[in-house]
Scaffold this active site. Structure first.
Site, mmCIF file in Angstrom:
data_model
loop_
_atom_site.group_PDB
_atom_site.id
_atom_site.type_symbol
_atom_site.label_atom_id
_atom_site.label_comp_id
_atom_site.label_asym_id
_atom_site.label_seq_id
_atom_site.Cartn_x
_atom_site.Cartn_y
_atom_site.Cartn_z
ATOM 1 N N HIS A 169 -6.821 -47.926 -43.318
ATOM 2 C CA HIS A 169 -6.117 -48.193 -42.062
ATOM 3 C C HIS A 169 -4.733 -47.566 -42.125
ATOM 4 O O HIS A 169 -4.001 -47.751 -43.096
ATOM 5 C CB HIS A 169 -5.986 -49.695 -41.827
ATOM 6 C CG HIS A 169 -5.058 -50.048 -40.694
ATOM 7 N ND1 HIS A 169 -3.908 -50.781 -40.871
ATOM 8 C CD2 HIS A 169 -5.104 -49.735 -39.372
ATOM 9 C CE1 HIS A 169 -3.286 -50.913 -39.708
ATOM 10 N NE2 HIS A 169 -3.996 -50.295 -38.781
ATOM 11 N N SER A 170 -4.362 -46.798 -41.106
ATOM 12 C CA SER A 170 -3.009 -46.274 -40.971
ATOM 13 C C SER A 170 -2.611 -45.452 -42.204
ATOM 14 O O SER A 170 -3.247 -44.439 -42.491
ATOM 15 C CB SER A 170 -2.044 -47.434 -40.708
ATOM 16 O OG SER A 170 -0.788 -46.983 -40.266
ATOM 17 N N LEU A 171 -1.587 -45.871 -42.953
ATOM 18 C CA LEU A 171 -1.231 -45.173 -44.189
ATOM 19 C C LEU A 171 -2.435 -45.038 -45.109
ATOM 20 O O LEU A 171 -2.650 -43.989 -45.726
ATOM 21 C CB LEU A 171 -0.111 -45.926 -44.906
ATOM 22 C CG LEU A 171 0.191 -45.504 -46.351
ATOM 23 C CD1 LEU A 171 0.704 -44.070 -46.402
ATOM 24 C CD2 LEU A 171 1.170 -46.469 -46.994
#
Length: 283
Positions: free
Chosen positions: A100-102
């Site tokens: 997720h994300s990073l």
């Protein structure tokens, strides 16, 4: 009953905390959360994923994992190095990544750099690292160096009680629901004199010293050799970049919700789980 096991992984250069989900003989998956989050980012999603053996990490400097030694930092390459060592310790020559994300960005970089190691990529509202023009590199490095010099003089916020920390997390730069903030706070807070503060390393807030150019960043996606599915939240960070996403060799599925759609509520977690269960079931 969905059980989760707390473990610590000594990688030699650092010790990371993690949650284990799923059957021991399930498909091997390493799950990577977003910036300033922790392994509880997957507390709703992981139990709903079928047939997977998931190692949901607290990335270095986050949650209950160690901080990096003084004089070092938190580069994307360092995170990828950590993940590879986790796979080695688990005995996984090939494995999938859930990010997720990073965590999605780190997953793409690792899968592009070592395509022979990664079986599948399951990504949530993240794909490419933040990029910059080559001519801006000297100024960006200077900003990062100045920020590092002044970091020792900055104090983390101290909240009188966990409730105040939850409210702050709800209205942070990447806002989340109350339930999501409570889950992240369960693993992200620690007691200090006067109340509570976040466990995360203050160095995580220092500006990135070096960024890829856009051609460099997209080169990692174009080098992927495994199937990939990106869940793009309708109100997430990738919404302004849909045209670019359509040009890249990865399947994109848009779903209602914000950047933390897999954690904000049960509906979002179920929607993401349905997509990923179909994705991992493909032989």
């Amino acid at each position: 009953m969905n059980l989760v096991e707390e473990v610590r992984l000594n990688l030699g250069h650092i010790e990371l905390a993690a949650h284990l989900y799923g059957p021991e003989d399930g498909l091997p998956v390493i799950a990577l959360h977003g910036w300033l989050d922790n392994a509880n980012s997957f507390a709703r999603l992981a139990p709903a994923l079928r047939g997977l053996r998931i190692v949901a990490l607290d990335l270095a400097g986050h949650g209950h994992s160690d901080h990096r030694p003084p004089g070092t930092g938190y580069t994307l390459a360092d995170y990828a190095h950590d993940v590879l060592h986790v796979a080695e310790q688990m005995g996984w020559q090939r494995f999938s990544l859930l990010g997720h994300s990073l965590g999605a960005i780190v997953s793409v970089l690792l899968a592009g750099a070592l395509p022979e190691r990664v079986e599948r990529l399951a990504l949530i509202d993240g794909l490419l690292p933040l990029t910059d023009e080559a001519d801006n590199a000297p100024q960006r490095l200077g900003e990062a160096l100045r920020a590092q010099l002044t970091l020792a003089d900055k104090q983390k916020p101290v909240y009188r009680d966990p409730e105040r920390a939850v409210l702050a997390r709800m209205s942070g730069r990447l806002a989340v629901s109350r339930e999501a903030a409570e889950l992240l706070a369960q693993r992200g807070l620690m007691p200090v004199p006067g109340g509570y503060t976040w466990r995360s390393d203050s160095r995580l807030t220092v500006p990135t010293a070096v960024r890829f150019t856009l051609p460099q960043a997209t080169a990692f996606v174009r080098r992927l050799a495994c199937p990939g599915l990106l869940i793009a939240a309708d109100d997430g960070l990738l919404a302004p970049h849909r045209a670019l996403l359509n040009e890249l060799p990865i399947q994109v599925q848009a779903l209602p919700g914000g950047h933390h759609l897999h954690l904000d509520d049960a509906t979002g977690a179920t929607s993401v789980a349905d997509c990923f269960n179909r994705f991992f079931a493909i032989s």
